[in-house]
Design a protein around this motif. Sequence first.
Motif, PDB file in Angstrom:
ATOM      1  N   SER A 151       0.821  -1.201   0.000  1.00 59.64           N
ATOM      2  CA  SER A 151       0.000   0.000   0.000  1.00 59.64           C
ATOM      3  C   SER A 151       0.862   1.261   0.000  1.00 59.64           C
ATOM      4  O   SER A 151       0.598   2.204  -0.736  1.00 59.64           O
ATOM      5  N   MET A 152       1.906   1.282   0.827  1.00 55.83           N
ATOM      6  CA  MET A 152       2.777   2.455   0.898  1.00 55.83           C
ATOM      7  C   MET A 152       3.546   2.651  -0.404  1.00 55.83           C
ATOM      8  O   MET A 152       3.699   3.779  -0.868  1.00 55.83           O
ATOM      9  N   ILE A 153       4.005   1.560  -1.006  1.00 55.73           N
ATOM     10  CA  ILE A 153       4.713   1.660  -2.291  1.00 55.73           C
ATOM     11  C   ILE A 153       3.776   2.196  -3.359  1.00 55.73           C
ATOM     12  O   ILE A 153       4.154   3.067  -4.153  1.00 55.73           O
ATOM     13  N   SER A 154       2.544   1.713  -3.370  1.00 47.99           N
ATOM     14  CA  SER A 154       1.555   2.168  -4.336  1.00 47.99           C
ATOM     15  C   SER A 154       1.259   3.668  -4.174  1.00 47.99           C
ATOM     16  O   SER A 154       1.204   4.413  -5.156  1.00 47.99           O
ATOM     17  N   LYS A 155       1.087   4.122  -2.930  1.00 49.07           N
ATOM     18  CA  LYS A 155       0.840   5.544  -2.673  1.00 49.07           C
ATOM     19  C   LYS A 155       2.026   6.391  -3.115  1.00 49.07           C
ATOM     20  O   LYS A 155       1.864   7.464  -3.704  1.00 49.07           O
ATOM     21  N   PHE A 156       3.246   5.907  -2.836  1.00 47.93           N
ATOM     22  CA  PHE A 156       4.449   6.633  -3.228  1.00 47.93           C
ATOM     23  C   PHE A 156       4.531   6.741  -4.753  1.00 47.93           C
ATOM     24  O   PHE A 156       4.817   7.812  -5.289  1.00 47.93           O
ATOM     25  N   LYS A 157       4.254   5.639  -5.454  1.00 46.64           N
ATOM     26  CA  LYS A 157       4.272   5.659  -6.928  1.00 46.64           C
ATOM     27  C   LYS A 157       3.262   6.654  -7.477  1.00 46.64           C
ATOM     28  O   LYS A 157       3.551   7.380  -8.426  1.00 46.64           O
ATOM     29  N   ASP A 158       2.061   6.675  -6.884  1.00 46.49           N
ATOM     30  CA  ASP A 158       1.027   7.604  -7.334  1.00 46.49           C
ATOM     31  C   ASP A 158       1.474   9.050  -7.149  1.00 46.49           C
ATOM     32  O   ASP A 158       1.273   9.888  -8.036  1.00 46.49           O
ATOM     33  N   LYS A 159       2.099   9.350  -6.018  1.00 41.40           N
ATOM     34  CA  LYS A 159       2.539  10.726  -5.763  1.00 41.40           C
ATOM     35  C   LYS A 159       3.649  11.138  -6.722  1.00 41.40           C
ATOM     36  O   LYS A 159       3.677  12.255  -7.223  1.00 41.40           O
ATOM     37  N   VAL A 160       4.582  10.214  -6.978  1.00 45.44           N
ATOM     38  CA  VAL A 160       5.672  10.507  -7.896  1.00 45.44           C
ATOM     39  C   VAL A 160       5.138  10.691  -9.321  1.00 45.44           C
ATOM     40  O   VAL A 160       5.553  11.617 -10.014  1.00 45.44           O
TER      41      VAL A 160
ATOM     42  N   ILE B  18       3.621  14.077  -9.929  1.00 47.93           N
ATOM     43  CA  ILE B  18       4.601  15.151 -10.114  1.00 47.93           C
ATOM     44  C   ILE B  18       4.965  15.278 -11.587  1.00 47.93           C
ATOM     45  O   ILE B  18       5.128  16.372 -12.115  1.00 47.93           O
ATOM     46  N   PHE B  19       5.105  14.138 -12.274  1.00 50.33           N
ATOM     47  CA  PHE B  19       5.546  14.156 -13.663  1.00 50.33           C
ATOM     48  C   PHE B  19       4.419  14.229 -14.672  1.00 50.33           C
ATOM     49  O   PHE B  19       4.673  14.287 -15.867  1.00 50.33           O
ATOM     50  N   ASN B  20       3.194  14.231 -14.219  1.00 44.40           N
ATOM     51  CA  ASN B  20       2.055  14.336 -15.162  1.00 44.40           C
ATOM     52  C   ASN B  20       1.527  15.732 -15.251  1.00 44.40           C
ATOM     53  O   ASN B  20       1.665  16.601 -14.590  1.00 44.40           O
TER      54      ASN B  20
END
Length: 141
Positions: free
Chosen positions: A127-136, A139-141
């Motif tokens: 869950s934490m990895i998924s949230k981190f990926k979404d936040k990153v 930033i790039f979108n």
Amino acid sequence: MNVAYMTIEGDDIRKLGDILDQSISSYNTNSHIYRDGDTMMIMRECYYMRISSTLMSATILKFIGNNRVEIEQVVSGGKSGALMLSWGSENSEHRFMINNIMEICAENSWKVIKVNPEALRKSLKESMISKFKDKVSDIFN
């Protein structure tokens, strides 16, 4: 207060109660288990250091025949401060119990039919990895 639901199917599913009882007993928490007919209830109380508060959870297993169980988990408390924030303690307890049950199901070839909310299927790490990926990616979108 948070509520989660699960439905599990498999041969001799009633063994889940005994296995869960043994699994939970190995943790250093105050837990009480009640059984009556087709219903089992597990009540746990945990102290969360990060919020300096105690949280209570009730997990109710309703057995339907010998190959189906419906599980309802209610978690409440563990809130602190003026805004009464749980700081994730309620979700942590949900994840602990649901992931524990899912591991038991995998070991016994039982099928998890439904988990609601669906996000609880993921481990805390996933869950934490998924949230981190979404936040990153935001930033790039």
